[in-house]
Design a protein around this motif. Structure first.
Motif, PDB file in Angstrom:
ATOM      1  N   LYS A  85     -30.165  20.939  -1.501  1.00 58.43           N
ATOM      2  CA  LYS A  85     -31.355  21.790  -1.549  1.00 58.43           C
ATOM      3  C   LYS A  85     -31.246  22.688  -2.773  1.00 58.43           C
ATOM      4  O   LYS A  85     -30.153  23.039  -3.204  1.00 58.43           O
ATOM      5  CB  LYS A  85     -31.475  22.646  -0.290  1.00 58.43           C
ATOM      6  N   ASN A  86     -32.416  23.053  -3.312  1.00 59.49           N
ATOM      7  CA  ASN A  86     -32.448  23.903  -4.495  1.00 59.49           C
ATOM      8  C   ASN A  86     -32.928  25.300  -4.128  1.00 59.49           C
ATOM      9  O   ASN A  86     -33.886  25.460  -3.373  1.00 59.49           O
ATOM     10  CB  ASN A  86     -33.362  23.299  -5.557  1.00 59.49           C
ATOM     11  N   TYR A  87     -32.252  26.279  -4.708  1.00 62.68           N
ATOM     12  CA  TYR A  87     -32.571  27.682  -4.483  1.00 62.68           C
ATOM     13  C   TYR A  87     -32.660  28.367  -5.835  1.00 62.68           C
ATOM     14  O   TYR A  87     -32.152  27.866  -6.829  1.00 62.68           O
ATOM     15  CB  TYR A  87     -31.464  28.374  -3.671  1.00 62.68           C
ATOM     16  N   LYS A  88     -33.291  29.522  -5.839  1.00 59.00           N
ATOM     17  CA  LYS A  88     -33.203  30.379  -7.014  1.00 59.00           C
ATOM     18  C   LYS A  88     -32.652  31.729  -6.558  1.00 59.00           C
ATOM     19  O   LYS A  88     -32.817  32.119  -5.400  1.00 59.00           O
ATOM     20  CB  LYS A  88     -34.552  30.533  -7.721  1.00 59.00           C
ATOM     21  N   VAL A  89     -31.981  32.398  -7.469  1.00 61.31           N
ATOM     22  CA  VAL A  89     -31.461  33.728  -7.173  1.00 61.31           C
ATOM     23  C   VAL A  89     -32.663  34.658  -7.109  1.00 61.31           C
ATOM     24  O   VAL A  89     -33.411  34.793  -8.077  1.00 61.31           O
ATOM     25  CB  VAL A  89     -30.437  34.185  -8.232  1.00 61.31           C
ATOM     26  N   ALA A  90     -32.870  35.284  -5.936  1.00 62.55           N
ATOM     27  CA  ALA A  90     -34.111  36.007  -5.665  1.00 62.55           C
ATOM     28  C   ALA A  90     -34.010  37.515  -5.839  1.00 62.55           C
ATOM     29  O   ALA A  90     -35.012  38.211  -5.704  1.00 62.55           O
ATOM     30  CB  ALA A  90     -34.572  35.696  -4.242  1.00 62.55           C
ATOM     31  N   ALA A  91     -32.829  38.025  -6.133  1.00 60.59           N
ATOM     32  CA  ALA A  91     -32.639  39.474  -6.274  1.00 60.59           C
ATOM     33  C   ALA A  91     -31.470  39.694  -7.223  1.00 60.59           C
ATOM     34  O   ALA A  91     -30.706  38.758  -7.499  1.00 60.59           O
ATOM     35  CB  ALA A  91     -32.354  40.097  -4.910  1.00 60.59           C
ATOM     36  N   PRO A  92     -31.306  40.914  -7.710  1.00 62.58           N
ATOM     37  CA  PRO A  92     -30.131  41.169  -8.559  1.00 62.58           C
ATOM     38  C   PRO A  92     -28.843  40.784  -7.828  1.00 62.58           C
ATOM     39  O   PRO A  92     -28.721  40.995  -6.622  1.00 62.58           O
ATOM     40  CB  PRO A  92     -30.196  42.679  -8.806  1.00 62.58           C
ATOM     41  N   VAL A  93     -27.904  40.197  -8.552  1.00 63.66           N
ATOM     42  CA  VAL A  93     -26.634  39.784  -7.963  1.00 63.66           C
ATOM     43  C   VAL A  93     -25.874  41.042  -7.549  1.00 63.66           C
ATOM     44  O   VAL A  93     -25.758  42.000  -8.306  1.00 63.66           O
ATOM     45  CB  VAL A  93     -25.817  38.940  -8.963  1.00 63.66           C
ATOM     46  N   ASP A  94     -25.379  41.034  -6.313  1.00 61.46           N
ATOM     47  CA  ASP A  94     -24.652  42.166  -5.742  1.00 61.46           C
ATOM     48  C   ASP A  94     -23.163  41.982  -6.009  1.00 61.46           C
ATOM     49  O   ASP A  94     -22.498  41.197  -5.327  1.00 61.46           O
ATOM     50  CB  ASP A  94     -24.940  42.234  -4.243  1.00 61.46           C
ATOM     51  N   VAL A  95     -22.643  42.652  -7.028  1.00 62.16           N
ATOM     52  CA  VAL A  95     -21.225  42.588  -7.369  1.00 62.16           C
ATOM     53  C   VAL A  95     -20.564  43.823  -6.766  1.00 62.16           C
ATOM     54  O   VAL A  95     -20.990  44.948  -7.020  1.00 62.16           O
ATOM     55  CB  VAL A  95     -21.022  42.539  -8.896  1.00 62.16           C
ATOM     56  N   LEU A 103     -25.058  36.451  -3.849  1.00 64.43           N
ATOM     57  CA  LEU A 103     -26.317  36.025  -4.431  1.00 64.43           C
ATOM     58  C   LEU A 103     -27.315  35.818  -3.302  1.00 64.43           C
ATOM     59  O   LEU A 103     -27.042  35.093  -2.344  1.00 64.43           O
ATOM     60  CB  LEU A 103     -26.151  34.720  -5.214  1.00 64.43           C
ATOM     61  N   TYR A 104     -28.461  36.483  -3.399  1.00 69.65           N
ATOM     62  CA  TYR A 104     -29.538  36.346  -2.417  1.00 69.65           C
ATOM     63  C   TYR A 104     -30.450  35.229  -2.902  1.00 69.65           C
ATOM     64  O   TYR A 104     -30.929  35.267  -4.039  1.00 69.65           O
ATOM     65  CB  TYR A 104     -30.280  37.666  -2.255  1.00 69.65           C
ATOM     66  N   LEU A 105     -30.690  34.252  -2.044  1.00 69.52           N
ATOM     67  CA  LEU A 105     -31.334  33.019  -2.474  1.00 69.52           C
ATOM     68  C   LEU A 105     -32.702  32.824  -1.835  1.00 69.52           C
ATOM     69  O   LEU A 105     -32.940  33.247  -0.708  1.00 69.52           O
ATOM     70  CB  LEU A 105     -30.446  31.826  -2.115  1.00 69.52           C
ATOM     71  N   GLU A 106     -33.561  32.147  -2.582  1.00 70.00           N
ATOM     72  CA  GLU A 106     -34.869  31.754  -2.095  1.00 70.00           C
ATOM     73  C   GLU A 106     -34.999  30.247  -2.275  1.00 70.00           C
ATOM     74  O   GLU A 106     -34.760  29.731  -3.375  1.00 70.00           O
ATOM     75  CB  GLU A 106     -35.962  32.470  -2.895  1.00 70.00           C
ATOM     76  N   LEU A 107     -35.373  29.550  -1.208  1.00 64.11           N
ATOM     77  CA  LEU A 107     -35.500  28.099  -1.265  1.00 64.11           C
ATOM     78  C   LEU A 107     -36.633  27.716  -2.224  1.00 64.11           C
ATOM     79  O   LEU A 107     -37.715  28.283  -2.166  1.00 64.11           O
ATOM     80  CB  LEU A 107     -35.798  27.553   0.137  1.00 64.11           C
ATOM     81  N   VAL A 108     -36.351  26.757  -3.091  1.00 62.96           N
ATOM     82  CA  VAL A 108     -37.346  26.248  -4.030  1.00 62.96           C
ATOM     83  C   VAL A 108     -37.854  24.918  -3.469  1.00 62.96           C
ATOM     84  O   VAL A 108     -37.072  24.006  -3.245  1.00 62.96           O
ATOM     85  CB  VAL A 108     -36.755  26.026  -5.430  1.00 62.96           C
ATOM     86  N   GLU A 109     -39.151  24.850  -3.234  1.00 63.42           N
ATOM     87  CA  GLU A 109     -39.699  23.624  -2.633  1.00 63.42           C
ATOM     88  C   GLU A 109     -40.494  22.833  -3.628  1.00 63.42           C
ATOM     89  O   GLU A 109     -40.915  23.260  -4.600  1.00 63.42           O
ATOM     90  CB  GLU A 109     -40.549  24.003  -1.439  1.00 63.42           C
TER      91      GLU A 109
END
Length: 109
Positions: A85-95, A103-109
């Motif tokens: 499945k493909n996702y995109k990083v949906a918010a600033p990376v929390d280091v 990494l907060y992800l959003e599914l790419v459809e």
């Protein structure tokens, strides 16, 4: 050895795909190289009850990895491939400052 050093030395087992981790691919939003990384994937489903008489479920996908493994220039809109499945990083990376990145992800459809 300090406690922090001891904990950091224990991290590699959590990012071993033969143990706890999930393999994933990472590509910067600008394109170019696809990186093969490992992290702990969580695809939790949360039920939201206050939107009316019918409960609604929402996905809350995240992956946690060692911050040092992320490519230079990482950030929002980068592309992640996990379990076909493909996702995109949906918010600033929390280091977290201790070597971990979520990494907060959003599914790419």
């Amino acid at each position: 050895m300090t406690l922090a050093q001891t904990l950091r030395s224990d991290l590699p087992i959590f990012f071993d795909v033969d143990e706890f981790a999930t393999a994933f691919t990472y590509q910067l939003s600008t394109g170019g190289t696809t990186y093969n990384l490992a992290g702990n994937f969580d695809n939790a489903t949360l039920q939201v009850d206050d939107l009316g008489p019918v409960p609604v479920s929402v996905g809350d996908a995240t992956i946690t990895c060692a911050a040092s493994t992320l490519p230079s220039g990482y950030g929002e809109a980068d592309l992640i491939g996990i379990n076909a499945k493909n996702y995109k990083v949906a918010a600033p990376v929390d280091v977290d400052g201790q070597g971990m990145a979520r990494l907060y992800l959003e599914l790419v459809e």
